[in-house]
Structures are given as C-alpha cells and as structure tokens.
Scaffold this motif. Structure first.
Motif, PDB file in Angstrom:
ATOM      1  N   UNK A  18      58.114  10.608 -15.440  1.00  0.00           N
ATOM      2  CA  UNK A  18      57.404  10.362 -14.176  1.00  0.00           C
ATOM      3  C   UNK A  18      56.872  11.680 -13.609  1.00  0.00           C
ATOM      4  N   UNK A  21      53.752  12.840 -15.517  1.00  0.00           N
ATOM      5  CA  UNK A  21      52.547  12.056 -15.185  1.00  0.00           C
ATOM      6  C   UNK A  21      52.057  12.403 -13.771  1.00  0.00           C
ATOM      7  N   UNK A  22      52.989  12.516 -12.832  1.00  0.00           N
ATOM      8  CA  UNK A  22      52.600  12.908 -11.461  1.00  0.00           C
ATOM      9  C   UNK A  22      51.972  14.309 -11.497  1.00  0.00           C
ATOM     10  N   UNK A  24      50.455  15.737 -13.995  1.00  0.00           N
ATOM     11  CA  UNK A  24      49.124  15.620 -14.601  1.00  0.00           C
ATOM     12  C   UNK A  24      48.114  15.090 -13.581  1.00  0.00           C
ATOM     13  N   UNK A  25      48.505  14.098 -12.790  1.00  0.00           N
ATOM     14  CA  UNK A  25      47.577  13.528 -11.780  1.00  0.00           C
ATOM     15  C   UNK A  25      47.184  14.603 -10.769  1.00  0.00           C
TER      16      UNK A  25
ATOM     17  N   UNK B 111      53.509   5.256 -15.319  1.00  0.00           N
ATOM     18  CA  UNK B 111      54.873   5.609 -14.877  1.00  0.00           C
ATOM     19  C   UNK B 111      55.748   4.352 -14.888  1.00  0.00           C
ATOM     20  N   UNK B 115      58.926   4.304 -17.422  1.00  0.00           N
ATOM     21  CA  UNK B 115      60.268   4.301 -16.816  1.00  0.00           C
ATOM     22  C   UNK B 115      60.940   2.933 -17.012  1.00  0.00           C
ATOM     23  N   UNK B 220      51.304  10.477  -1.739  1.00  0.00           N
ATOM     24  CA  UNK B 220      50.735  11.230  -2.856  1.00  0.00           C
ATOM     25  C   UNK B 220      49.413  10.613  -3.286  1.00  0.00           C
ATOM     26  N   UNK B 224      45.716  12.462  -3.253  1.00  0.00           N
ATOM     27  CA  UNK B 224      44.904  12.609  -4.465  1.00  0.00           C
ATOM     28  C   UNK B 224      43.612  11.803  -4.365  1.00  0.00           C
TER      29      UNK B 224
END
Lengths: 50, 255
Positions: A18, A21-22, A24-25, B111, B115, B220, B224
């Motif tokens: 996780x 990936x976070x 990378x974002x 994710x 997960x 978040x 973004x």
C-alpha cells in the motif's frame, strides 16, 4: 508496537505494498506537475520574447 | 435598475483561474489534514485497536484494505458525476476532474486488490478466488485502466472527453454490483460490516482507526486530485500556446 503474530509477514507485506502504491501516486503527481509547470514557464518566456 | 448577481461556485469554477485560486487555498490545509489523519489512523491500527477474536492480528490489514475499497468506489462515483457534467452540463472543468481522478482511482483499487490478497491467503488459504466481490473489483480496476488508455488514445480533448464520459457511465453499472455482490451471491468475502442496515457491526475501538484511515485516504485523494487538475490545466494551456506559436510561424514563413 503490537506483536503481529504468525501472519506478521502478510500484514507487513500488505502495508509495504500500500505504501509503495501511495508513494507512486504522490511521486507521479508531483513530477507531472513540476514538468508541466517548467514547460509552460519556458513556453511563456519564449512567447513573451517573440 | 439592474442588480448584478454573484455567479454560483459551480459557474465560477468553470474559470481555470478561479479554480487555481481556490485550489491553492485548499492545498496546504488538506496536506496537513492528510498527514494528521494518517498518523492518527496508523497509530490506532497498530497501537490501540485490539486483535480480532477470530482473525487475530491479521485484522490489521483491514485498516488499509477497507478504506482503499471505499475510495475505489467513491472516486468512480465522482467520475460518473463528472461524466454527467461533461455530457449534460458541458462544464469545462468536468473532464479535467475526470482525467485527473482516473489514475488515482486505479491506484486505490490496486491497493484494495493487493492487500485483499495478502489478507485472503492466511484467512481463506488462497491468494485469489473468482467470486463475485473479488471479480467485480478486478473489473473496476480494468475499467479504470480502459478509461486511462482511452484518454491517451484520442488526441482531440473534447472528443476524448465525450468518449471517456460515455465509457465511465456504462462502467458505473459495476458499482452496485460490487456493493451488493456479497448479498446477491454466495462469496468467500465477508458481508458488509460498516455501511449496512442496522449500523456497523465492528467495535468502536476498531471503527475509530478505520474511519481515520478512510479520512486519510480521502484527504490524500483530494490533494492529489487538485494537483493533477492543476497539471492538466497547465498542459492544456501549453498545447494552446504551441498551436498559436505554430500558426504564427506558418504565417511568418508564408506556409
């Protein structure tokens, strides 16, 4: 820190995945923003001179 | 006598300069909120929340898996609203928002899938099962990838926006399938335990960090999204300037 028990490796691996990936974002968004800002500033400078 | 009426926020945001002003005001408070929510949520996930009586410590994967699933659906729902904004209301920022959101939605879905797999192996004895919930989330991920690919395949932004908006609205049929898959079909995946009739079935000691992580992912996402929308606006301005410069050059050379 909690003792993660017999399945600790699965828990850690899921958090690492996780996080990657976070990360990378965040990184891709920041780099794209910087790159666009730099290219736009260069273009506007060129246009201003011409 | 005429009175000037102030345009609504919806109309004002159609202007990229007004959007940028609002975005710049929101960005830092949202960044601080993101860091605070992650710190509180992760502290709760590892320090204060108890192990589950059935799943033991493995339940801690829930704090990153479940909010990712919420965001995967939330982002797509937002993109569907943006698609309507493009097709029906022709709002100039709608397709900008949609283009900026798609890679983030794909990220949260990934994710959720990864997960979930790490959670499934010790609990179910398998990394993957072709059951309704898992398969419908995989389809959501593929739809996100399809939307990103379609944006890249069509050079003309307005045509691209309409094509993507149609694909997004068609794909929205998957959202209720994901949500209700655990009720409609027999699946390995557990039924809803937070957003369900009769209230959450999770104890407050687990629910608080879970919601904190949900807020962290949401903040978040907003940070973004704003950043990527600003990037898209700059890219479009750059493309317009390049066209104007090419026109000038063509006229000056008599081409």
């Amino acid at each position: 820190m909690a003792d993660l028990g017999p399945h600790g490796s699965y828990i850690l691996a899921s958090y690492v995945a996780a996080g990657v990936i976070v990360g990378w974002m965040i990184l891709s968004s920041l780099l794209a923003n910087r790159s666009a800002a730099r290219r736009l500033a260069a273009m506007e400078t060129r246009e201003g001179q011409s | 006598m005429e009175t000037a009426t102030k345009p609504s926020l919806w109309l004002r945001l159609a202007n990229p300069a007004a959007f940028n002003t609002l975005a710049n005001r929101l960005l830092w408070p949202l960044i601080i909120a993101t860091v605070a929510a992650f710190a509180y949520g992760l502290y709760g996930a590892f320090m204060t929340s108890p192990a589950d009586y059935q799943q033991g410590e493995t339940v801690r994967i829930m704090y990153i898996h479940v909010p990712a699933a919420w965001l995967a659906l939330f982002v797509y729902a937002g993109m569907s609203v943006s698609a309507l904004g493009t097709l029906v209301f022709r709002h100039p920022m709608a397709d900008v928002a949609q283009k900026a959101a798609a890679p983030l939605g794909a990220g949260f879905t990934l994710i959720c899938l990864i997960t979930g797999s790490f959670w499934g192996k010790p609990m179910w004895g398998t990394w993957w099962e072709w059951d309704a919930r898992l398969t419908s989330v995989l389809i959501l991920f593929l739809i996100y990838l399809g939307i990103i690919a379609l944006w890249r395949a069509i050079d003309e932004p307005q045509r691209g926006a309409r094509a993507v908006a149609i694909l997004t609205l068609v794909g929205a049929v998957n959202l209720p399938i994901i949500k209700f898959s655990v009720d409609w079909w027999y699946t390995l995946h557990q039924p809803a335990s937070v957003f369900r009739m009769g209230g959450p079935s999770i104890h407050k000691s687990m629910l608080t960090p879970l919601f904190a992580m949900g807020l962290a992912y949401l903040f978040l996402y907003l940070v973004l999204l704003i950043l990527r929308m600003k990037t898209e606006l700059m890219t479009r301005r750059l493309e317009r300037l390049q066209i104007v410069a090419a026109d000038k050059l063509a006229k000056s050379t008599g081409a």
